[in-house]
Design a protein around this motif. Sequence first.
Motif, short mmCIF file in Angstrom:
data_model
loop_
_atom_site.label_atom_id
_atom_site.label_comp_id
_atom_site.label_asym_id
_atom_site.label_seq_id
_atom_site.Cartn_x
_atom_site.Cartn_y
_atom_site.Cartn_z
N LEU A 292 0.82 -1.21 0.00
CA LEU A 292 0.00 0.00 0.00
C LEU A 292 0.85 1.26 0.00
N ILE A 293 2.16 1.08 0.18
CA ILE A 293 3.08 2.22 0.23
C ILE A 293 3.72 2.39 -1.15
N PRO A 294 3.53 3.54 -1.80
CA PRO A 294 4.08 3.73 -3.16
C PRO A 294 5.61 3.65 -3.17
N GLY A 295 6.15 3.38 -4.34
CA GLY A 295 7.59 3.30 -4.47
C GLY A 295 8.11 1.90 -4.16
N HIS A 296 9.43 1.79 -4.12
CA HIS A 296 10.06 0.49 -3.88
C HIS A 296 10.30 0.26 -2.40
N TYR A 297 9.22 0.31 -1.64
CA TYR A 297 9.30 0.06 -0.20
C TYR A 297 9.76 -1.38 0.03
N LYS A 298 10.65 -1.57 0.98
CA LYS A 298 11.27 -2.88 1.19
C LYS A 298 10.27 -3.99 1.42
N TRP A 299 9.15 -3.67 2.11
CA TRP A 299 8.19 -4.71 2.47
C TRP A 299 7.02 -4.79 1.50
N ASN A 300 7.15 -4.10 0.38
CA ASN A 300 6.20 -4.35 -0.70
C ASN A 300 6.38 -5.82 -1.12
N PRO A 301 5.31 -6.61 -1.23
CA PRO A 301 5.47 -8.04 -1.53
C PRO A 301 6.33 -8.32 -2.75
N ALA A 302 6.16 -7.52 -3.82
CA ALA A 302 6.96 -7.73 -5.03
C ALA A 302 8.42 -7.43 -4.77
N VAL A 303 8.69 -6.31 -4.10
CA VAL A 303 10.07 -5.92 -3.80
C VAL A 303 10.72 -6.94 -2.87
N TYR A 304 9.97 -7.35 -1.86
CA TYR A 304 10.51 -8.31 -0.87
C TYR A 304 10.94 -9.61 -1.55
N THR A 305 10.09 -10.17 -2.39
CA THR A 305 10.42 -11.44 -3.03
C THR A 305 11.63 -11.30 -3.96
N LEU A 306 11.71 -10.18 -4.67
CA LEU A 306 12.84 -9.97 -5.58
C LEU A 306 14.15 -9.79 -4.81
N LEU A 307 14.10 -9.08 -3.70
CA LEU A 307 15.32 -8.87 -2.91
C LEU A 307 15.80 -10.16 -2.25
N ILE A 308 14.86 -11.04 -1.91
CA ILE A 308 15.26 -12.31 -1.30
C ILE A 308 16.06 -13.16 -2.29
N ILE A 309 15.63 -13.20 -3.55
CA ILE A 309 16.32 -14.05 -4.53
C ILE A 309 17.44 -13.30 -5.27
N ASN A 310 17.56 -12.00 -4.98
CA ASN A 310 18.64 -11.20 -5.58
C ASN A 310 19.32 -10.38 -4.48
N PRO A 311 19.93 -11.03 -3.51
CA PRO A 311 20.53 -10.30 -2.39
C PRO A 311 21.61 -9.33 -2.86
#
Length: 412
Positions: A292-311
């Motif tokens: 619900l938070i605009p931008g690349h917020y760390k806990w955005n579900p899409a951002v979170y999943t991408l950061l997990i597999i791309n540390p």
Amino acid sequence: MDTFLIFLSFSILTFAAYIVWPSRFNVLGHAGAAASFIAIVVPTFILHLPEKAPADIVGLYTNILVLGVISFLPGMIAGFNVGKYMRTNFSFDIMEPDAYERRIIKLTKILLLVGIVGLAVSYAGMGFIPMFAANPIAAKLFRDQYQAPYYRVAVIFRSSWFILTTIIPIACIIWYKYRSKFFLFATLVAVTLMIASLQRSGAFNGIVFAFIIVMAFKSRKHFVILMVVLTGIFVMSSFFYYIVGVRTFDTDRDIWEVIGESSPDIRDQLQFLEFFEANPEYTYGRTIYGGLIPGHYKWNPAVYTLLIINPGRDINELESGGLRLVVPLWGYVSFSWPGVVVYSLLTGLFSGLFLGMLKSMFKRYQSIIIRTTALITFGSIFGILAGFTTLTFYMIPPAIISLFYMYRFRLK
């Protein structure tokens, strides 16, 4: 055994709606059922993806899914039995059916025109159309050089997009019932503008959903034809980017790999879980509101999943919209095993409640336009509840649009 349990768990989660409401009128389950061949059968029994992943990860993944299914089913059954006795004060429960249908037609016509003009203005303001851009994938995701022009018209583009994705099924059904030339032409224009964005699901889902409704409501014979055709549509959609020229087809590739790429959930989830177990970072529920938070917020579900597999990678460098995780897996990465139970139980409860209310509505109203409107509006509102595990601000516009159909705002 793990491969079979993964197949069985996904199948139960996919077909759970039929367990509580085994009817061809339960149209929400039809698309998922038809897509199950690509999403479940191909990765498990044709590509054998679980057998190619580390055994310990596959075992953990299997246990998460099985516990999720065991928790999900009681919630859905309970929710359905409560929902089918509930009544609302929405417009279709207050207004006369004929009057409400006329209101639907008038409102849909207005919104359709607003959406078409909005998308056309957005493309003109951005100065590019993703399908014809030099880098179509980056343009589709509005990354790199396409980001700044998109930001100039982001509000108009997104508002118009969500208006159209919400109302296209209703517009199609209005044309089907009344053979209105306006709705036929306007819908074709709207869908063409949406296809140009390369957002495949958004462009085609509305038409496919309307087709599902028409065929399912006709007869059992049409329902059987529907399921065969739908399966074919999902298989053909695997080649969408090749058809429009965004990707080049390699004849040396296994055709099943190409088909499986269109629904890579099992592969992605196994990969995600492997990275997560190597470096666990629990969300503790923050991905519920992160979207619900605009931008690349760390806990955005899409951002979170991408950061997990791309540390360690910059999120702006990743040309992906994120991974789709099944509900039990979201529970696991949020609160470990208790999260699997709670997330799955609540998702089942809200989904069952929605289906129960929908079945009750279908018994009271025979108009295909009113039934379609109920499907769309109920789905938008209860989709927020059933999808509470990964809320995004993309859910808000359809819900707001649905309020105009559900309540009697005066139209001048």
